[in-house]
Enzyme design. Structure first.
Site, mmCIF file in Angstrom:
data_model
loop_
_atom_site.group_PDB
_atom_site.id
_atom_site.type_symbol
_atom_site.label_atom_id
_atom_site.label_comp_id
_atom_site.label_asym_id
_atom_site.label_seq_id
_atom_site.Cartn_x
_atom_site.Cartn_y
_atom_site.Cartn_z
ATOM 1 N N ASP A 44 0.835 -1.206 0.000
ATOM 2 C CA ASP A 44 0.000 0.000 0.000
ATOM 3 C C ASP A 44 0.872 1.259 0.000
ATOM 4 O OD1 ASP A 44 0.844 -0.115 2.625
ATOM 5 O OD2 ASP A 44 -1.158 -0.140 3.516
ATOM 6 N N ASP A 83 -0.915 -6.245 -0.211
ATOM 7 C CA ASP A 83 -1.316 -5.640 1.057
ATOM 8 C C ASP A 83 -2.833 -5.548 1.177
ATOM 9 O OD1 ASP A 83 0.717 -5.045 2.835
ATOM 10 O OD2 ASP A 83 1.194 -3.117 1.890
ATOM 11 N N LYS A 113 -0.952 -9.562 2.947
ATOM 12 C CA LYS A 113 -0.195 -9.053 4.097
ATOM 13 C C LYS A 113 -1.072 -8.097 4.894
ATOM 14 C CE LYS A 113 3.388 -5.985 3.718
ATOM 15 N NZ LYS A 113 2.899 -4.838 4.504
ATOM 16 N N GLU A 115 -1.151 -5.650 8.753
ATOM 17 C CA GLU A 115 -0.350 -5.056 9.827
ATOM 18 C C GLU A 115 -0.975 -5.371 11.181
ATOM 19 O OE1 GLU A 115 0.193 -0.867 9.027
ATOM 20 O OE2 GLU A 115 0.977 -1.253 7.015
ATOM 21 N N GLU A 182 9.412 -4.021 10.445
ATOM 22 C CA GLU A 182 9.752 -2.697 9.905
ATOM 23 C C GLU A 182 10.126 -1.726 11.023
ATOM 24 O OE1 GLU A 182 6.937 -0.946 7.163
ATOM 25 O OE2 GLU A 182 8.097 0.931 7.053
#
Ligand code: KIV
Length: 266
Positions: A44, A83, A113, A115, A182
């Site tokens: 993204d 994402d 993916k 978060e 990250e």
């Protein structure tokens, strides 16, 4: 490198070789990168580097699907993971599953993916149970930019370090096939990488991860002015593009291009 990289292969490569990943947003780039990297991430981050937004929050599922379709057409070897954008999976696990399904069936992604760690574990389980491979992403999670107060390195305090370790373990238990780490200190990333049995893929997380990912436009130096500490420009493509355009413009204005060799004879 003819056969397609699969999620079981990605898992099996932990401790064998370092995994190489970069973002991709279009077919032409995917064709170039396909044989050279293991994983193409339709991130993204396209909201920032493709659309010119301040952050990733306005990227929609339809936009990710559109870019993933283009990348998937160019990826004969590399694994394609897409994402789940902001608010496409946070509301509840059913919505997350439905939207993951769209990335797979419409976008032709081979994994999704998302978060978050402990708080996302149940959602990850639901998606994985449906047969969709999930990649985790913890640490500096750009979709939480407002909660973090900016794009800041995470996991600096002892309690934040412990939370991130728990996040990684919860994602592993929930069934992710890899985790992006990250913007965290390299010692913590190494400790997480040693603790979990699945590959970690770092960005701004030091050399102790099982692989590395970078945003393609960043690693290519397409924006010469964007150079945060974790980033290395492996080329100066931004300067090359400008030089080429300048030469093209000059030759057109001077009537030098197209010459006879670039023209069709009568
Ligand atoms: O969106 C993205 O490009 C990402 C990478 C930075 C890991 O999530």
């Amino acid at each position: 490198m003819n056969s397609k990289m699969t999620t079981p292969q990605i898992r099996a490569l932990k401790g064998q070789v370092k995994l190489v990943a970069c973002t991709a947003y279009d077919y032409t780039f995917a064709r170039l990168a396909d044989e050279l990297v293991d994983i193409l991430l339709v991130g993204d981050s396209l909201g920032m580097v493709f659309q010119g937004r301040e952050n990733t929050l306005s990227v929609t599922l339809d936009q990710i699907i559109y870019h993933t379709q283009a990348v998937a057409r160019g990826a004969r070897h590399a694994h394609v993971v897409a994402d789940l954008p902001f608010m496409s999976y946070q509301v509840n696990a059913e919505e997350a599953l439905r939207n993951s399904g769209r990335l797979i069936s419409e976008g032709m992604a081979e994994g999704v993916k998302l978060e978050g760690g402990v708080t996302m574990a149940k959602t990850v389980e639901r998606i994985v149970e449906a047969g969709i491979p999930v990649m985790g992403h913890i640490g500096l999670t750009p979709q939480s930019v407002h909660a973090m107060g900016g794009f800041k390195v995470q996991g600096k305090s002892p309690s934040a370090r412990e939370s991130l370790m728990q996040d990684a373990l919860a994602l592993e238990d929930a069934g992710v096939y890899a985790i992006v780490l990250e913007g965290i200190p390299s010692g913590l990333a190494k400790a997480i990488s040693e603790k979990v049995q699945i590959p970690t893929i770092g960005i701004g997380a030091g050399v102790g991860c099982d692989g590395q990912v970078l945003v393609s436009t960043d690693l290519l130096g397409m924006n010469p002015h964007f150079k945060p500490k974790f980033l290395k420009h492996f080329a100066q493509v931004g300067e090359e593009v400008k030089d080429a355009l300048q030469e093209f413009a000059q030759e057109v204005r001077e009537g030098v291009f197209p010459d006879a060799s670039h023209s069709f004879a009568d």
